[in-house]
Structure formats: structure tokens, C-alpha cells
Design an enzyme around this catalytic site. Structure first.
Site, mmCIF file in Angstrom:
data_model
loop_
_atom_site.group_PDB
_atom_site.id
_atom_site.type_symbol
_atom_site.label_atom_id
_atom_site.label_comp_id
_atom_site.label_asym_id
_atom_site.label_seq_id
_atom_site.Cartn_x
_atom_site.Cartn_y
_atom_site.Cartn_z
ATOM 1 N N ARG A 332 0.775 -1.249 0.000
ATOM 2 C CA ARG A 332 0.000 0.000 0.000
ATOM 3 C C ARG A 332 0.805 1.296 0.000
ATOM 4 O O ARG A 332 0.248 2.355 -0.196
ATOM 5 C CB ARG A 332 -0.953 0.082 1.201
ATOM 6 C CG ARG A 332 -1.858 -1.072 1.418
ATOM 7 C CD ARG A 332 -2.891 -1.145 0.301
ATOM 8 N NE ARG A 332 -4.045 -1.902 0.702
ATOM 9 C CZ ARG A 332 -4.106 -3.226 0.684
ATOM 10 N NH1 ARG A 332 -3.083 -3.907 0.270
ATOM 11 N NH2 ARG A 332 -5.206 -3.841 1.064
ATOM 12 N N ARG A 342 4.218 7.813 3.665
ATOM 13 C CA ARG A 342 3.554 7.203 4.818
ATOM 14 C C ARG A 342 3.778 5.710 4.708
ATOM 15 O O ARG A 342 2.915 4.972 4.295
ATOM 16 C CB ARG A 342 2.064 7.518 4.720
ATOM 17 C CG ARG A 342 1.310 7.466 6.017
ATOM 18 C CD ARG A 342 -0.103 7.937 5.781
ATOM 19 N NE ARG A 342 -0.878 6.998 4.995
ATOM 20 C CZ ARG A 342 -1.913 6.297 5.472
ATOM 21 N NH1 ARG A 342 -2.282 6.434 6.715
ATOM 22 N NH2 ARG A 342 -2.592 5.465 4.701
ATOM 23 N N ARG A 348 -4.118 -4.810 9.067
ATOM 24 C CA ARG A 348 -5.163 -5.652 8.462
ATOM 25 C C ARG A 348 -4.913 -5.911 6.976
ATOM 26 O O ARG A 348 -5.129 -7.000 6.479
ATOM 27 C CB ARG A 348 -6.542 -5.033 8.669
ATOM 28 C CG ARG A 348 -6.936 -3.925 7.731
ATOM 29 C CD ARG A 348 -8.438 -3.732 7.718
ATOM 30 N NE ARG A 348 -8.906 -3.133 8.935
ATOM 31 C CZ ARG A 348 -9.019 -1.817 9.130
ATOM 32 N NH1 ARG A 348 -8.683 -0.967 8.177
ATOM 33 N NH2 ARG A 348 -9.480 -1.340 10.263
ATOM 34 N N ASP A 349 -4.433 -4.873 6.275
ATOM 35 C CA ASP A 349 -4.251 -5.041 4.836
ATOM 36 C C ASP A 349 -3.202 -6.112 4.561
ATOM 37 O O ASP A 349 -3.402 -7.007 3.745
ATOM 38 C CB ASP A 349 -3.821 -3.712 4.192
ATOM 39 C CG ASP A 349 -4.944 -2.681 4.235
ATOM 40 O OD1 ASP A 349 -6.109 -3.067 4.411
ATOM 41 O OD2 ASP A 349 -4.647 -1.474 4.093
ATOM 42 N N TRP A 505 -13.039 -3.366 9.874
ATOM 43 C CA TRP A 505 -12.472 -3.318 8.518
ATOM 44 C C TRP A 505 -12.787 -1.981 7.856
ATOM 45 O O TRP A 505 -11.976 -1.424 7.117
ATOM 46 C CB TRP A 505 -13.020 -4.477 7.675
ATOM 47 C CG TRP A 505 -12.634 -4.288 6.246
ATOM 48 C CD1 TRP A 505 -11.468 -4.688 5.660
ATOM 49 C CD2 TRP A 505 -13.367 -3.566 5.251
ATOM 50 N NE1 TRP A 505 -11.438 -4.258 4.357
ATOM 51 C CE2 TRP A 505 -12.593 -3.570 4.081
ATOM 52 C CE3 TRP A 505 -14.603 -2.909 5.244
ATOM 53 C CZ2 TRP A 505 -13.010 -2.947 2.901
ATOM 54 C CZ3 TRP A 505 -15.024 -2.292 4.069
ATOM 55 C CH2 TRP A 505 -14.231 -2.320 2.913
ATOM 56 N N ASP A 507 -12.757 1.556 7.848
ATOM 57 C CA ASP A 507 -12.047 2.614 8.579
ATOM 58 C C ASP A 507 -12.962 3.742 9.019
ATOM 59 O O ASP A 507 -12.631 4.510 9.916
ATOM 60 C CB ASP A 507 -10.988 3.228 7.658
ATOM 61 C CG ASP A 507 -9.705 2.421 7.657
ATOM 62 O OD1 ASP A 507 -9.426 1.765 8.665
ATOM 63 O OD2 ASP A 507 -9.000 2.459 6.634
ATOM 64 N N GLU A 650 -16.291 4.741 1.354
ATOM 65 C CA GLU A 650 -17.016 3.855 2.277
ATOM 66 C C GLU A 650 -18.512 4.165 2.387
ATOM 67 O O GLU A 650 -19.241 3.441 3.041
ATOM 68 C CB GLU A 650 -16.384 3.913 3.675
ATOM 69 C CG GLU A 650 -15.124 3.083 3.847
ATOM 70 C CD GLU A 650 -13.853 3.842 3.514
ATOM 71 O OE1 GLU A 650 -13.934 4.901 2.849
ATOM 72 O OE2 GLU A 650 -12.758 3.384 3.917
ATOM 73 N N GLN A 703 -9.591 0.483 -5.788
ATOM 74 C CA GLN A 703 -10.107 0.483 -4.418
ATOM 75 C C GLN A 703 -11.628 0.633 -4.394
ATOM 76 O O GLN A 703 -12.316 -0.056 -3.664
ATOM 77 C CB GLN A 703 -9.473 1.612 -3.603
ATOM 78 C CG GLN A 703 -9.855 1.558 -2.140
ATOM 79 C CD GLN A 703 -9.669 2.893 -1.446
ATOM 80 O OE1 GLN A 703 -10.094 3.945 -1.937
ATOM 81 N NE2 GLN A 703 -9.027 2.872 -0.287
ATOM 82 N N GLY A 723 -7.097 -4.291 -1.248
ATOM 83 C CA GLY A 723 -7.324 -5.673 -0.833
ATOM 84 C C GLY A 723 -8.157 -6.454 -1.827
ATOM 85 O O GLY A 723 -8.260 -7.682 -1.727
HETATM 86 C C1 GLC Z 1 -8.669 1.184 2.798
HETATM 87 C C2 GLC Z 1 -7.741 0.670 3.874
HETATM 88 C C3 GLC Z 1 -8.252 -0.621 4.466
HETATM 89 C C4 GLC Z 1 -9.684 -0.499 4.894
HETATM 90 C C5 GLC Z 1 -10.545 0.011 3.747
HETATM 91 C C6 GLC Z 1 -11.984 0.282 4.164
HETATM 92 O O1 GLC Z 1 -8.600 0.357 1.677
HETATM 93 O O2 GLC Z 1 -6.439 0.461 3.350
HETATM 94 O O3 GLC Z 1 -7.479 -0.979 5.581
HETATM 95 O O4 GLC Z 1 -10.133 -1.742 5.337
HETATM 96 O O5 GLC Z 1 -10.012 1.223 3.257
HETATM 97 O O6 GLC Z 1 -12.096 1.340 5.033
#
Ligand code: GLC
Length: 813
Positions: A332, A342, A348-349, A505, A507, A650, A703, A723
């Protein structure tokens, strides 16, 4: 609208139209030297870390886009016309010049035809050498001799990206350049090893080390003064902005080709001399390129498939594997989105990524898994973002960069963040990762490896730090796993569902003491894996203990999380339901519903209803929405997601990463038709002719894709580092094609559309080759009627000896 095509034979994507709506990127380098480039040779190069050791500069998110890069200009000295081998930076009109870009596995080729000259520039980084090669071939396709000049150009960077971007009173006076023996050296005087070089395999007819001299004031990379003039000025200086510009003049006979190699490398002029000597021999360049090809061919050969779905074949056989591998390597931190300032590995990733390419890169996955266990606290939660070297003895003392200005050093206590910053899902992902690793490799001893925890390690090095174990304490990986599971067992809220903590998961779902159904289901799934491992290792008591907890979770899930037609997403701290039928916004969420099914916590009836709910409410032609309807009213008890624009990221976008969870979920309940429908919707290959909508690369998952509630519905953003790469590979191969390693066998249990007559695959498992053919005479979606191993009926597919090849025939029905 289509801008290019897949060349499966060469494992390349060919961009035929280079005026793309956004940059299409590729990754170079599979070891210490690495770079990110786009379709017009823009991009940046770094050594080991893009944060502390940049080699070339990049102006991120800027106009003109994606500059600078690794450019070669050509000048016709008769007409004084000039152009570049990649379309940008000169940007000749595309009706006069024909440009293409081919992105291959760890290399990119830029080609142009203009003024009867064919020019080609291949960028790659050989294995074993910290140098980027620019392999340039110029062919005179006209019938007369041509008087040409070639100019290379790259802009050097100060090593430390932050200083390079904000502290010019330092960076501009701490970097100098010089030229000698055909080699430009940039020295970063403050640093012990602060040297990089640029050279070529010819004796230059001119050079410039100073950016502003080469470009000229009020000029840019589009129209460098030196190229306009047809000559470099021999500039260099202590201090300032430096570049690598080398000039070569050539009289090119009709129909002849000139090949030159440029080298951009790590180290002093002396290192440049060595590389120059080595790669002046073009056979060495060809060998290095072939070696890189062989490296990727070998990886790809671990699993090759032939199915009725062409997009799936192309992606699984090449591009999705590549994307997943790139994620494990670059984790990443390097792209045009995260531009390298960064670094550190997201818990988690990386935990998820390292579950997905264990057959093709077991060493790297093992390293990543071990790093994660070292980044676990003895309380059982993971450090959300950390640098692996913080927890390794030899590297602890070394600091990557010594600065004359003060850069505060994090002490142990601040490295180990507290519970308030813990994400509730982070470490749970690691359990399936390691169990899958043991299944893939048979390396059961890995579970016995003793490691410290992040906090016990830091405490042992004299930093104050709260730990629940004595300073320096080490435990086996197996025990680390128990601590992860126990943490989630303890961190539950009022309903008995796992707390959401800082985030799960997602964020942007920040529930704190509120509860997350996703994490509870993930906990369940992690325990399923653990229990199978404990059984395998003869740890019956542990297996029984966690089975009892799984039973409890199933009860909680039925009683508290089931909402009639789907599962809730969780509860806020004050006990309000999230994702329930009474909600006007955020009524149905993808994550908890996918995981209820995939984890096995949902019974058959609820699972079927839930999948149906997903299909009816979240499915779109570009993939599955993360939630619907989008949030429009900020609600801080739910979290930042309610402040994200509707349809983006999200908040109701097609967030790609969780999509393959649904494919796998569909397969666990035998719905091969839906799994494939969902697969095809997200599949970037299928959007190759819809680039006016998708905009981004069709060879990489992105993404997210803007959701139904956004004006840009269907527009994909943020390629490679997501991911969805690893997970789409994992779900497609393990669940849809059903090829799954077990502790003592290889399961082949496909879940496919009933129209398929079957498919074939070649899978390398523990060193043996399995030539698999699956037949589907009864046209079912799931179910295996017969297995034949080398022609003989068998109950299962065994583990064979290394180097052996066997034929496996599976008949569905
Ligand atoms: C981004 C972050 C990942 C997270 C996702 C959903 O892809 O890298 O860790 O799970 O956003 O928020």
C-alpha cells in the site's frame, strides 16, 4: 470506449490510445530498487523505502499530471523538430505521432512512430542490481540518413520525501551534482550513503546535471531549452535541483537501429562504473530482462486456469496474481495515491494480502506473517500501522536517516498505541492467513516459532511500556493466535457482539464501545480456522474451548443480529441498531452480511435469504455496493462514514475489497450463478470497452467504484494497492474454482455456473504439479460426484512428492 487490449501471450496490457482519462500505472522492481510508472513514463523510483530513500522526484496530484518521469527526447537536427519516446512530456498531436504503451509484469515499454523514426523505451529493474535500466531503441525507417540527438531526462530527489517537499532551506543546499567519465552523480552530502547516479552505455556528447539549466526558465519538461537548442550546457553545482540529462548525437543510416542503455542507480559513481561496464553488453540487458520474465512465468505457473470465462482466465492467470503479489511487496505505501510519505505496514491489509499468494510467494508471505506477529501486543490487538524494523533487534539501533534538524524519535511507549487506537478486526485476519499458510506449505513448525510481542520487545529495550507479560517475554505463534482470539472474546459490548473500537475493517465506521457484527463473524471465521489447526496439532482442549465460544457466537448472531431478511451491521454505543429495516439510511451493509454467510455462522435458511437481500439491494452492473441507501446525515455515533460524500468510498460506493467476500459467501451455499454474476460485474476486464465510464486500468482492480448515488457512477479509482487484488484471487480460485489446499490433501470443490461444461487448471502444490480437469455433465453449480487420480477412482486428492506430475479428473454432479 476502448483504449487498449490484453495480450495474453506476452502477459502485457497494450495501451493503443495513450490519451487516457487518468494515469494507468505499473510497478517496476521486485527487490530493493522499485518504482511506480504510468502510461507516459511518468513516475518515481526509490530504494528500499519511498519515504527515506527517494531516487527520483515526483510531483503528485499535480498539473500537468504525473511528472516528472524517465524521459528520452529525440531531436531531428535538420528540422529542429523534437518529440519524446513516451507521449508525454512533449505531447505531439496523436494524429501525427503514433504512441503506444505496453505494461508488462515489472516492466513497461513506451513506443512511438513519428517522422519515419520508430523509437522504443523499455523500463525495468534487473534482479540482483540496484539500477533501473532504460533500454532505448531508435530505428530509422526512412530511406535517408538522419541526423538525430537523444536527450535523457530525470529529476533527482532529495532522499527524505518530507524534506524534499517542505524543507527547501535544507534540501536545496544538501544535494550536489557532478559529472565525470560519462556518469552523473548526485550526492546528498548530509548522508553517509547518500549517492545516486545516472549514466549510459555511450560516451555522452553533452550533459546537464542542473534541472533548471536543462529545462530553461519558464520552460517545462514539455519544451526543454536544451532540446530546443540541440545541446546541453554541462551544468553542475553543489546545491540546487539536479537532473540526469545525457546527450547523444547520432547519424543514423537508413533502416538501421541504434540501441542505447541508460542506467539510474543507487550508489556512488563507482557503482555506476560497474553497472555501465556490465550493461554496455546488450546481451546482459537481454539476459536481465529474460530473467525477470522467467521470475514471473514461474510465479504464474503455480496456477494456470482455462475456463469458459475469458476475463477470469486473463486476470487469474496473470493480472490478479500480479496485483496480489505487488500488494504483498509494496503493501500500500507506494502508488500515485499514497506517494510514499507514509510507509509502514497496515496490520489488516497486509494480514489479508499475505493469505492470497502463498502458492506463488511463500517466503514473502511468511515474512509478512511473522512481521505481523511481532507487531501484536500481548493484549492481543495489532498495531494498526507500524514499521517491521521497530521490532527487530539488529535494525532497532539503525535510524534510516540522520537529519541536522530535529526529527522527534518515537519512543517505545508511543509506538505501542493503546486500546483507544486499536482496530477491532486487525489481528483476526492473521489467523486464517497463517492457517492457510500451513495448509499450503505443510510447515506446521511455523506455529511453534517463538516470538516476542511488540510491547514485550519494546519493554525489554528499556522503553516504558505497558505489557501484560514480563519484558522480553516470548511465546509461540500458536499462543499469539490464542491471544488474538481471546482479545475478541473479551472485547464485547452489551449484546455480546464484538466491540467496534477505533474502527473495524471499515475505517470510517467508528463505533468505539458500540458493536460490530462484522467483527463477531470474523472472530467466528478465525476460530474455525484455529480449531482445525488445533485439531490437526492434537490440541484437543483448545479446539473444544474455541468450539464452545463459536456456539455462543452463533446464538448471539441468531438472537441479536438477525433482522428478518439480513443481518445488522452492529450497534452504536447507546444501543441503536445499525443497518436494520427501520433505517432510512445505511439500511443494508455488505460486510456483516457477507461474513455471516462466509464465516458459517448463518444457518442455511438465513444464509440464502441474506444472499438474496444482497443481490436485490446491493448489486449493480459494476459490482456490489458497500451500503445502501447512502448516509447523508452526519452521525458521530456511527462514525466518519456518515460524513463521506454519498456514493464515494465507504459511503455507498462499490468498495471493491469486500466484493469477493460475497463471491466466496455465495459459493459456500452453492450459488455458483450468483458468484459469477458478482465476479463479472466487478471484473475490470469486462470494463475494457467502457473506459469513458471506468476511466482507470482494466487490468487492475481499483479500491472503489463510484456508487449509484454519485454522478460518476461506475468511475473506478485507486488501482493496484487494494485488498480486492488478493481477495478476488483468493475467492475466485479457492471458492469459485474450489481449488483449496488442506493439511494432507488438495480439495477440488468448484462452485460454478451450471452452464459451464467444466474447466481445467494446472496447480503446483507442495512442489508437485496437479493437472486438473473438472467436468460438469449434469450441469450443476456445486457438488463432486467422482474423483480420479491418474485414472483411478479416489476419495480425495493426496499430497504428492516434489517434482511429480499427476492427472486429476473431477466429475461434478
Ligand atoms: C482502505 C484501507 C483498508 C480499509 C478500507 C476500508 O482500503 O487500506 O485498511 O479496510 O479502506 O475502510
Amino acid at each position: 470506449m476502448q483504449y487498449g487490449h490484453f495480450d495474453d501471450e506476452k502477459r502485457e496490457y497494450v495501451i493503443d490510445r495513450v490519451d487516457l482519462p487518468t494515469s494507468w500505472t505499473n510497478y517496476l522492481g521486485v527487490e530493493d530498487m522499485a518504482g511506480v510508472v504510468n502510461h507516459t513514463a511518468g513516475g518515481y523510483l526509490f530504494y528500499k523505502t519511498p519515504e527515506y530513500h527517494r531516487i527520483s522526484r515526483f510531483r503528485a496530484n499535480s498539473v500537468p499530471m504525473d511528472r516528472p518521469g524517465f524521459y528520452v527526447y529525440l531531436r531531428d537536427n535538420e528540422t529542429k523538430d523534437y518529440w519524446s519516446t513516451s507521449w508525454q512530456p512533449v505531447g505531439k498531436p496523436l494524429d501525427e505521432a503514433k504512441y503506444t504503451c505496453r505494461h508488462g509484469l515489472s516492466y513497461s515499454v513506451y513506443a512511438c512512430d513519428y517522422a519515419d523514426i520508430h523509437a522504443e523505451e523499455t523500463l525495468f529493474i534487473p534482479r540482483g542490481d540496484a539500477v533501473m535500466l532504460w533500454d532505448v531503441k531508435i530505428t530509422n525507417n526512412s530511406d535517408k540518413e538522419r541526423d538525430l540527438s537523444l536527450f535523457s531526462y530525470l529529476e533527482f530527489s532529495f532522499h527524505h520525501i518530507m524534506i524534499d517537499n517542505i524543507n527547501f532551506q535544507m534540501s536545496l543546499y544538501a544535494a550536489g551534482s557532478s559529472y565525470e567519465d560519462g556518469i552523473i552523480e548526485e550526492d546528498l552530502f548530509y548522508e553517509e550513503n547518500g549517492y545516486q547516479y545516472f549514466t549510459a552505455d555511450f560516451d555522452p556528447d553533452g550533459f546537464d546535471c542542473m534541472r533548471d539549466t536543462f529545462l530553461g526558465l519558464y520552460h517545462t519538461e514539455t519544451d526543454p531549452q536544451a532540446v530546443i537548442n540541440g545541446r546541453c550546457s554541462g551544468s553542475y553545482e553543489k546545491g540546487g535541483n539536479h537532473c540526469g540529462a545525457l546527450q547523444k548525437n547520432v547519424k543514423l543510416a537508413p533502416h538501421s537501429t541504434l540501441r542505447v542503455i541508460y542506467m539510474l542507480g543507487e550508489g556512488r559513481r563507482e557503482a555506476g562504473r560497474i553497472m555501465r561496464k556490465k550493461y554496455a553488453d546488450h546481451a546482459a540487458v537481454d539476459a536481465a530482462f529474460d530473467d525477470l520474465k522467467a521470475y514471473w512465468d514461474e510465479k504464474c505457473s503455480k496456477l494456470q486456469i482455462k475456463t469458459p470465462n475469458r476475463g477470469m482466465n486473463t486476470l487469474i492467470n496473470t493480472w490478479t496474481l500480479y496485483q496480489s503479489e505487488i500488494n504483498v511487496m509494496f503493501s500500500r505505501f507506494a502508488s500515485f495515491i499514497e506517494v510514499g510519505g507514509r510507509v509502514g505496514l497496515g496490520y489488516r491489509d497486509t494480514a489479508q494480502d499475505s493469505m492470497t499468494v502463498q502458492h506463488s510467494n511463500p517466503e514473502m508471505c511468511k515474512t509478512r506473517i511473522e512481521q505481523r506477529f511481532r507487531g501484536l501486543t500481548s493484549m492481543g490487538y495489532g498495531l494498526h500501522l507500524f514499521q517491521p524494523e521497530w521490532f527487530i533487534d539488529d535494525t532497532r539501533a539503525k535510524k534510516p536517516f540522520k537529519s541536522p534538524t530535529v526529527i522527534p524519535k518515537p519512543d517505545g511507549a508511543s509506538i505501542i498505541h493503546g486500546l483507544e487506537d486499536a482496530c477491532s478486526d486487525d489481528a483476526l485476519w492473521l489467523i486464517p492467513s497463517i492457517v492457510e499458510y500451513i495448509r499450503e506449505t505443510g510447515d506446521q513448525g511455523f506455529a511453534d516459532l517463538k516470538l516476542p510481542y511488540a510491547d514485550t520487545f519494546v519493554a525489554a529495550h528499556g522503553d516504558k511500556c505497558a505489557t501484560v507479560l514480563p519484558a522480553g517475554a516470548e511465546e509461540s505463534i500458536y499462543d499469539h493466535m490464542k491471544r488474538i482470539l481471546d482479545f475478541s472474546t473479551e472485547q464485547v459490548g452489551a449484546s455480546g457482539v464484538c466491540k467496534g473500537l477505533r474502527a473495524d475493517w471499515n475505517d470510517c465506521l467508528n463505533l468505539g464501545g458500540g458493536e460490530s457484527a462484522l467483527v463477531t463473524f470474523l472472530h467466528f471465521w478465525a476460530m474455525r480456522h484455529f480449531v482445525e489447526l488445533a485439531d490437526e496439532l492434537g490440541r484437543k482442549e483448545d479446539a473444544d474451548h474455541y468450539r464452545r465460544i463459536m456456539d455462543k457466537i452463533q446464538k448471539v448472531s441468531d438472537e441479536k443480529l438477525w433482522d428478518g431478511e439480513w443481518y445488522l451491521r452492529g450497534f452504536t454505543k447507546s444501543g441503536r441498531k445499525i443497518g436494520c429495516k427501520e433505517d432510512n439510511e445505511g439500511r443494508i451493509h455488505l460486510e456483516s452480511n457477507a461474513w455471516a454467510i462466509l464465516s458459517g455462522a448463518a444457518d442455511a435458511e438465513k444464509a440464502a435469504k441474506t444472499l438474496d437481500t444482497i443481490d436485490r439491494n446491493l448489486y449493480t452492473e459494476y459490482g456490489i455496493l458497500l451500503n445502501t441507501p447512502c448516509y447523508t446525515v452526519p452521525d458521530d455515533e456511527i462514525g466518519f462514514v456518515t460524513r463521506v460524500y454519498p456514493g464515494l468510498k465507504e459511503n455507498g460506493a462499490i468498495f471493491s475489497h469486500p466484493n469477493p467476500w460475497v463471491w466466496a459467501a455465495a459459493c459456500t451455499i452453492g450459488r455458483g450463478d450468483l458468484a459469477m454474476k458478482f465476479y463479472d460485474a466487478l471484473c475490470p476486464y469486462n470494463q475494457n470497452d467502457k473506459i469513458e465510464i471506468r476511466e482507470s486500468e482494466p487490468y487492475s482492480y481499483c479500491q472503489f467504484i463510484a456508487g449509484r448515488d454519485h454522478t460518476a457512477f461506475g468511475r473506478a479509482r485507486h488501482p493496484f494497492m487494494t485488498g480486492s487484488g488478493g481477495w478476488s484471487y483468493f475467492s475466485a480460485t479457492r471458492f469459485m474454482l474450489g481449488i483449496r489446499p488442506e493439511f494432507h490433501s488438495l480439495t477440488i470443490d468448484p462452485c460454478i455456473p451450471k452452464e459451464w461444461d467444466g474447466f481445467s487448471a494446472v496447480r503446483v502444490f507442495r512442489g508437485a504439479t496437479y493437472e486438473i480437469s473438472v467436468e460438469n455433465p449434469d450441469h450443476v453449480m456445486k457438488g463432486v460426484k467422482q474423483i480420479f487420480v491418474d485414472g483411478a477412482a479416489a476419495e480425495s486428492v493426496p499430497v504428492f512428492g516434489k517434482g511429480e506430475t499427476h492427472k486429476i479428473r473431477v466429475v461434478m454432479g
